[in-house]
Design a protein around this motif. Structure first.
Motif, short mmCIF file in Angstrom:
data_model
loop_
_atom_site.label_atom_id
_atom_site.label_comp_id
_atom_site.label_asym_id
_atom_site.label_seq_id
_atom_site.Cartn_x
_atom_site.Cartn_y
_atom_site.Cartn_z
N PHE A 83 0.84 -0.76 0.52
CA PHE A 83 -0.39 -0.31 0.06
C PHE A 83 1.13 0.93 0.02
CE2 PHE A 83 -2.76 4.00 2.13
CZ PHE A 83 -3.25 3.86 1.34
N PHE A 84 1.81 1.31 0.78
CA PHE A 84 2.46 2.42 0.90
C PHE A 84 3.16 2.54 -0.73
CE2 PHE A 84 2.59 2.50 5.69
CZ PHE A 84 2.31 4.12 6.19
N ASP A 85 3.64 1.12 -1.43
CA ASP A 85 4.74 1.63 -2.18
C ASP A 85 3.57 1.74 -3.23
OD1 ASP A 85 6.70 0.07 -1.32
OD2 ASP A 85 6.51 -1.57 -2.31
N SER A 86 2.42 2.17 -3.78
CA SER A 86 1.38 2.61 -4.22
C SER A 86 0.95 4.19 -4.15
CB SER A 86 0.36 1.75 -3.89
OG SER A 86 -0.53 2.27 -2.61
N THR A 87 2.10 5.01 -2.94
CA THR A 87 1.36 6.18 -2.80
C THR A 87 2.74 7.06 -3.66
OG1 THR A 87 2.84 6.30 -1.05
CG2 THR A 87 0.77 5.91 -0.25
N GLY A 88 3.37 6.46 -4.66
CA GLY A 88 4.14 7.53 -5.44
C GLY A 88 3.75 8.57 -5.82
N GLN A 89 2.34 8.76 -6.51
CA GLN A 89 2.20 9.84 -6.99
C GLN A 89 2.04 10.86 -6.17
OE1 GLN A 89 2.04 10.69 -10.30
NE2 GLN A 89 1.21 12.70 -9.91
N LEU A 90 1.71 10.55 -4.17
CA LEU A 90 1.45 11.34 -3.19
C LEU A 90 2.58 12.01 -2.51
CD1 LEU A 90 -0.91 9.52 -1.08
CD2 LEU A 90 -1.67 11.49 -2.95
N ARG A 92 5.81 11.77 -4.94
CA ARG A 92 5.71 12.82 -5.41
C ARG A 92 5.38 14.03 -6.24
NH1 ARG A 92 4.41 9.88 -9.93
NH2 ARG A 92 6.14 8.46 -9.86
N GLU A 93 4.17 14.43 -6.14
CA GLU A 93 3.23 15.33 -5.26
C GLU A 93 3.73 15.95 -3.92
OE1 GLU A 93 0.47 15.08 -6.81
OE2 GLU A 93 0.24 14.69 -8.42
N GLN A 94 4.11 15.66 -3.02
CA GLN A 94 4.12 16.08 -1.30
C GLN A 94 3.32 16.64 -0.83
OE1 GLN A 94 7.19 16.12 0.94
NE2 GLN A 94 7.06 13.98 -0.45
N HIS A 127 10.02 10.30 4.02
CA HIS A 127 9.84 10.55 2.67
C HIS A 127 8.72 11.00 1.95
CE1 HIS A 127 13.54 8.61 1.57
NE2 HIS A 127 13.07 7.23 1.70
N HIS A 128 7.77 11.13 2.86
CA HIS A 128 6.30 11.66 2.72
C HIS A 128 6.27 12.95 2.88
CE1 HIS A 128 3.59 9.20 -0.39
NE2 HIS A 128 4.09 9.07 1.42
N GLY A 129 7.17 13.17 3.92
CA GLY A 129 7.82 15.21 4.85
C GLY A 129 6.58 14.91 6.13
#
Length: 198
Positions: A83-90, A92-94, A127-129
């Protein structure tokens, strides 16, 4: 898988909902194991009142997040990692930057990773801040009780599931409810103002 995380999640939600102006919403993440494997493992059916999050993008609707998951060898279960691996677009856009977040876990044994699971999961938030919100020792004397088996740590609520048949103790449930109240208070303090799209 066997309901321990869900039981904690429901108590956490009760804690969140007890804080005026804050509402907890429960979601499941998608299961990655085939149904026939789950059947062989005797995994019980999940309640229909907790929907599966269809897209990770739904996370941006929250002012705060508590992620609950079982431990596999001292780390989060593969389903949660997927699931966390699927958050790449989030990422990328922080889109999740600045959002308070924390963890609660289930482990089979006392040495099963109550702390290491949360510790190794912090990288996802970094990584997501996101703002990591541990509970520390805010549960007070309950954190020091040694008269019964108790999951949980300064990193978050927890339960020892044993072979899957052990139910969470009242202390474990009280710690989960406390984590919900604590996170709700933090969310109220840091809540992002909502803007409407034109």
């Amino acid at each position: 898988m066997y309901g321990h995380v869900e039981i904690l999640a429901r108590r956490i939600k009760a804690g969140v909902d007890s804080i005026d102006g804050v509402e907890g919403v429960l979601f499941r993440i998608p299961e990655t194991m085939p149904p026939e494997v789950l059947e062989q493992m005797k995994v019980p059916q999940k309640a229909d009142d907790v929907p599966v999050m269809s897209e990770a993008a739904e996370l941006v609707e929250a002012d705060g997040l508590l992620f609950g998951f079982p431990t596999r060898y001292g780390s989060m279960a593969a389903q949660m990692k997927a699931f966390f691996d699927s958050t790449g677009q989030l990422w990328r856009e922080q889109k999740l930057a600045g959002v308070p977040a924390g963890f609660f876990v289930s482990t089979g044994t006392q040495g099963g990773g109550q702390e290491t699971t949360a510790l190794t999961a912090i990288t996802q938030l970094a990584h997501h801040g996101m703002l990591y919100v541990p509970i520390g020792y805010t549960f007070g004397a309950g954190m020091f009780k040694m008269d019964s088996i108790r999951g949980g740590s300064p990193y978050g609520a927890g339960v020892f599931s044993g072979d899957g048949t052990r139910e969470p103790s009242e202390t474990e449930l009280a710690l989960a409810e406390h984590q919900g109240k604590y996170m709700a208070a933090i969310v109220k303090r840091f809540a992002r103002p909502r803007t409407l799209e034109p």
